[in-house]
Design an enzyme around this catalytic site. Structure first.
Site, PDB file in Angstrom:
ATOM      1  CG  ASP A 142      24.297  32.437  -4.108  1.00 20.93           C
ATOM      2  OD1 ASP A 142      24.209  31.314  -4.119  1.00 20.93           O
ATOM      3  OD2 ASP A 142      23.956  32.949  -2.943  1.00 20.93           O
ATOM      4  CG  HIS A 175      23.548  30.234  -0.910  1.00 23.87           C
ATOM      5  ND1 HIS A 175      22.489  30.712  -1.263  1.00 23.87           N
ATOM      6  CD2 HIS A 175      23.093  29.216  -0.079  1.00 23.87           C
ATOM      7  CE1 HIS A 175      21.360  30.310  -0.873  1.00 23.87           C
ATOM      8  NE2 HIS A 175      21.509  29.247  -0.238  1.00 23.87           N
TER       9      HIS A 175
END
Ligand code: XUL
Ligand code: CO
Length: 439
Positions: A104, A101
């Site tokens: 992240d 993501h």
């Protein structure tokens, strides 16, 4: 940066009799199964968020695992340390892909511009590492569920400004996916759903989700993304009702809004069971609709009603999964370990042991599913079970060449049909057991 997992070496295949915890017992990357190497059947991916970010926080307590990798949490230095740790981890485990993501890989800023600056810097660093190691990106996605602004959803939010913010994140996450040469782009509708109908315009929300997806396809194709978009169905958690309940619902949605040519399913085992289905059911529904894209490889706990994201260990389940995958001719995506260690399994060694368990469980599933297919008795039984459709009136039904009138006349002549034949479930289950445990 130097070696991070200093006391963990490259994990090798040692065979089923090995008692070395840091060796594969079943995953033998180059072993050929049904004409294809295991590593090609099973393009494994590391989930950036669980492996490099999740510290074991739960509703009752803070994290137990240290994922600082020697850097100050929340800094760009930490983001880089995670890249170093991630690539060393993939190297040592022999994992070819990663999934991520936006949130992240770099700290999110207060504004889109600030976040994007961090993402540009970190993605240059990731790209360097990819070139150095040959590791690849399976899929990217945008985290549109964690930040408070997304409390009412992203595509489904009541706020047009939040919708625009989500669109900006999708645009950037697509840029990054293309930069990394990713095979896919995922929409997991984390908060795309509702808590109560009393405050919800369901039609508007679903139309807006479709609009966001349509814009993503248009933009993605315009910047050279030629992979698949995926919906990852999940029925609940965090929302009480999530629109992408299961594969059948998501496929219907995609067809309704003309998105079915660009999208496939990313099926997660634990989401399937939360929807009251088996993992295999969700894979079959996707496959028969030509939409089996990718897999989030994990497992849930049948005693718990939420998404536990465990590393797969249940070989019966992985066998049934691989049976569906082999029958469908493989996945176009891969096998992303959307899985995390249990909170008390809190050491770097446990990170390795989790992936070894998961990779071995899928390798065993592949070996056993291939053996079921080679055994042939189940296929033969199913073929025979439907044989009444291969000729006579059955063939006419299949070809759409009959009518209620003709069938009524046929039935009248017949008097009463014979019983349709035993389903033989117990016999078929015993074949599966023989293949699993017979030698
Ligand atoms: C949440 C989940 C996500 C998606 C990506 O249940 O599975 O991690 O895989 O957003
Ligand atoms: Co997932």
């Amino acid at each position: 940066m130097g070696e991070i997992f200093k006391n963990l070496k490259k994990v090798n295949y040692e065979g089923p009799k090995s008692t070395n915890p840091y060796a594969f017992k079943f995953y033998d990357a180059d072993r050929v199964i049904l004409g294809k190497a295991m590593k090609e059947h099973l393009p494994f991916a590391m989930a950036w968020w669980h492996n490099l970010c999740a510290e074991g926080t739960d509703m009752f307590g803070v994290g137990t695992a240290d994922k600082s990798f020697g850097a100050e949490p929340g800094t760009m230095e930490h983001a880089k340390a995670k890249v170093d740790a991630g690539f060393e981890f993939m190297e040592k485990l022999g994992i070819e892909y990663f999934c991520f993501h936006d949130a992240d890989i770099a700290p999110q800023g207060k504004t889109i511009a600030e976040s994007n600056k961090n993402l540009d810097e970190i993605s240059d660093y990731i790209l360097e590492k990819m070139k150095e190691t040959g590791k690849k990106c399976l899929w990217g996605t945008a985290n549109m569920f964690g930040a408070p602004r997304f409390m009412n959803g992203a595509g489904s939010t009541n706020s047009a400004d939040v919708f625009a913010f989500a669109a900006a994140q999708v645009k950037k996450a697509l840029d990054l996916t293309v930069k990394f040469g990713g095979r896919g782009y995922v929409f997991w509708g984390g908060r795309e759903g509702y808590e109560t109908l009393l405050n919800t315009d369901m039609k508007l929300e679903q139309e807006n989700i479709a609009t966001l997806m349509r814009m993503a396809v248009e933009y993605g194709r315009s910047i050279g993304f030629d992979g698949d978009f995926y919906i990852e169905p999940k029925p609940k958690e965090p929302m009480k009702h999530q629109y992408d309940f299961d594969a059948a619902t998501a496929i219907g949605f995609l067809r309704q809004y003309g998105l079915d040519k660009d999208f496939k399913m990313n099926i997660e085992a634990n989401h399937a069971t939360l929807a009251g289905h088996t993992f295999a059911h969700e894979l079959r529904v996707s496959a028969i609709n030509g939409m089996l894209g990718s897999i989030d490889a994990n497992q849930g706990d049948y005693l718990l009603g939420w998404d536990t994201d465990q590393f797969p260990s249940d070989v019966y389940e992985t066998t049934m999964c691989m049976y569906e995958v082999l029958k469908a001719g493989g996945v176009t995506g891969g096998f992303n370990f959307d899985a995390k260690n249990r909170r008390p399994s809190n050491t770097p060694e446990d990170m390795f042991l989790g992936y070894i368990l998961g990779m071995d469980s899928f390798a065993l599933g592949l070996i056993k599913a291939a053996a079921i297919i080679e055994d042939g008795r189940i296929d033969e039984f199913v073929k025979e079970r439907y044989s009444s459709y291969s000729s006579g009136i059955g063939a006419k039904i299949r070809a759409g060449e009959t009518s209620l009138k003709e069938l009524a006349e046929y039935a009248e002549k017949l008097g009463a049909p014979d019983m349709p034949g035993s389903g033989r479930q117990e016999y078929l289950e015993s074949i599966v057991n023989s293949v699993l445990f017979g030698n």
